[in-house]
Design a protein around this motif. Structure first.
Motif, PDB file in Angstrom:
ATOM      1  N   LEU A 135       0.820  -1.209   0.000  1.00 31.95           N
ATOM      2  CA  LEU A 135       0.000   0.000   0.000  1.00 31.95           C
ATOM      3  C   LEU A 135       0.856   1.262   0.000  1.00 31.95           C
ATOM      4  O   LEU A 135       0.564   2.218  -0.722  1.00 31.95           O
ATOM      5  N   GLU A 136       1.907   1.263   0.811  1.00 30.42           N
ATOM      6  CA  GLU A 136       2.766   2.453   0.876  1.00 30.42           C
ATOM      7  C   GLU A 136       3.450   2.713  -0.459  1.00 30.42           C
ATOM      8  O   GLU A 136       3.607   3.865  -0.862  1.00 30.42           O
ATOM      9  N   ARG A 137       3.841   1.651  -1.164  1.00 30.00           N
ATOM     10  CA  ARG A 137       4.451   1.818  -2.493  1.00 30.00           C
ATOM     11  C   ARG A 137       3.489   2.445  -3.482  1.00 30.00           C
ATOM     12  O   ARG A 137       3.903   3.060  -4.445  1.00 30.00           O
ATOM     13  N   ARG A 138       2.197   2.273  -3.233  1.00 26.75           N
ATOM     14  CA  ARG A 138       1.176   2.824  -4.136  1.00 26.75           C
ATOM     15  C   ARG A 138       0.621   4.154  -3.640  1.00 26.75           C
ATOM     16  O   ARG A 138      -0.400   4.622  -4.119  1.00 26.75           O
ATOM     17  N   GLY A 139       1.273   4.741  -2.636  1.00 25.48           N
ATOM     18  CA  GLY A 139       0.904   6.090  -2.213  1.00 25.48           C
ATOM     19  C   GLY A 139      -0.051   6.194  -1.045  1.00 25.48           C
ATOM     20  O   GLY A 139      -0.499   7.292  -0.711  1.00 25.48           O
ATOM     21  N   TYR A 140      -0.368   5.087  -0.420  1.00 26.53           N
ATOM     22  CA  TYR A 140      -1.253   5.136   0.747  1.00 26.53           C
ATOM     23  C   TYR A 140      -0.438   5.347   2.019  1.00 26.53           C
ATOM     24  O   TYR A 140       0.704   4.916   2.113  1.00 26.53           O
ATOM     25  N   THR A 141      -1.044   5.988   2.994  1.00 31.55           N
ATOM     26  CA  THR A 141      -0.477   6.083   4.333  1.00 31.55           C
ATOM     27  C   THR A 141      -1.079   4.924   5.115  1.00 31.55           C
ATOM     28  O   THR A 141      -2.275   4.648   4.980  1.00 31.55           O
ATOM     29  N   THR A 142      -0.270   4.242   5.915  1.00 30.99           N
ATOM     30  CA  THR A 142      -0.793   3.075   6.623  1.00 30.99           C
ATOM     31  C   THR A 142      -0.527   3.119   8.121  1.00 30.99           C
ATOM     32  O   THR A 142       0.422   3.748   8.578  1.00 30.99           O
ATOM     33  N   SER A 143      -1.385   2.417   8.839  1.00 32.62           N
ATOM     34  CA  SER A 143      -1.178   2.037  10.232  1.00 32.62           C
ATOM     35  C   SER A 143      -1.425   0.544  10.252  1.00 32.62           C
ATOM     36  O   SER A 143      -2.161   0.027   9.408  1.00 32.62           O
ATOM     37  N   ALA A 144      -0.831  -0.145  11.202  1.00 29.56           N
ATOM     38  CA  ALA A 144      -1.013  -1.590  11.254  1.00 29.56           C
ATOM     39  C   ALA A 144      -1.276  -2.039  12.680  1.00 29.56           C
ATOM     40  O   ALA A 144      -0.766  -1.455  13.637  1.00 29.56           O
ATOM     41  N   ALA A 145      -2.085  -3.101  12.792  1.00 26.80           N
ATOM     42  CA  ALA A 145      -2.418  -3.680  14.095  1.00 26.80           C
ATOM     43  C   ALA A 145      -2.433  -5.193  13.975  1.00 26.80           C
ATOM     44  O   ALA A 145      -2.790  -5.738  12.928  1.00 26.80           O
ATOM     45  N   GLY A 146      -2.059  -5.860  15.069  1.00 30.58           N
ATOM     46  CA  GLY A 146      -2.008  -7.311  15.077  1.00 30.58           C
ATOM     47  C   GLY A 146      -3.240  -7.977  15.663  1.00 30.58           C
ATOM     48  O   GLY A 146      -3.389  -9.191  15.567  1.00 30.58           O
ATOM     49  N   ASP A 147      -4.124  -7.181  16.280  1.00 33.59           N
ATOM     50  CA  ASP A 147      -5.327  -7.774  16.866  1.00 33.59           C
ATOM     51  C   ASP A 147      -6.421  -6.718  16.991  1.00 33.59           C
ATOM     52  O   ASP A 147      -6.202  -5.534  16.722  1.00 33.59           O
ATOM     53  N   GLN A 148      -7.578  -7.172  17.429  1.00 31.13           N
ATOM     54  CA  GLN A 148      -8.745  -6.297  17.535  1.00 31.13           C
ATOM     55  C   GLN A 148      -8.511  -5.125  18.487  1.00 31.13           C
ATOM     56  O   GLN A 148      -8.842  -3.980  18.172  1.00 31.13           O
ATOM     57  N   ASP A 149      -7.953  -5.395  19.663  1.00 32.66           N
ATOM     58  CA  ASP A 149      -7.765  -4.329  20.655  1.00 32.66           C
ATOM     59  C   ASP A 149      -6.850  -3.236  20.138  1.00 32.66           C
ATOM     60  O   ASP A 149      -7.118  -2.048  20.328  1.00 32.66           O
TER      61      ASP A 149
END
Length: 134
Positions: free
Chosen positions: A29-43
């Protein structure tokens, strides 16, 4: 004195308990110009949605998370962030996920394994459904 508005990059929250897959999606996604956040679980995902000061345009979530379903997570996040686009990622075909009640008929699902193009097409579809650009 007014400045021309700067086009904002869409922000996507990626949620998957598999760290490698989460990182791969984030980098795609970042290579395609999106800003990202990431999470490993629901909380962690809910915490990011509550605390992130800006807009979150889309959620990409695995349908199966530890202790939760991606469908339940999406419902919670849609309450916190009305209008957010949602893409589900799963090993299940969409018709089976729908018949099990895990997602709705109108939800966007990308079946694992997937290509970067398939993920991006699904994301554009989810963003378009809520009137977003890209």
């Amino acid at each position: 004195m007014s400045e021309a508005p700067v086009a904002e990059r869409p922000t996507v929250l990626v949620v998957d308990d598999e760290e490698d897959l989460r990182d791969i999606m984030r980098r795609m996604l970042e290579r395609r110009g999106y800003t990202t956040s990431a999470a490993g679980d629901q909380d962690e995902a809910i915490s990011i949605c509550r605390d992130h000061p800006g807009k979150i345009d889309a959620l990409i979530t695995d349908l199966t998370l530890p202790g939760a379903s991606g469908g339940d997570l999406a419902k919670t996040i849609r309450d916190l962030r009305p209008g957010i686009g949602v893409v589900f990622v799963s090993g299940l075909p969409k018709d089976i996920a729908v018949s099990k009640g895990e997602i709705g008929e109108d939800d966007v699902l990308v079946k694992k394994p997937f290509t970067a193009d398939a993920l991006l097409q699904a994301l554009r579809s989810a963003l378009g459904e809520k009137g977003g650009e890209n």
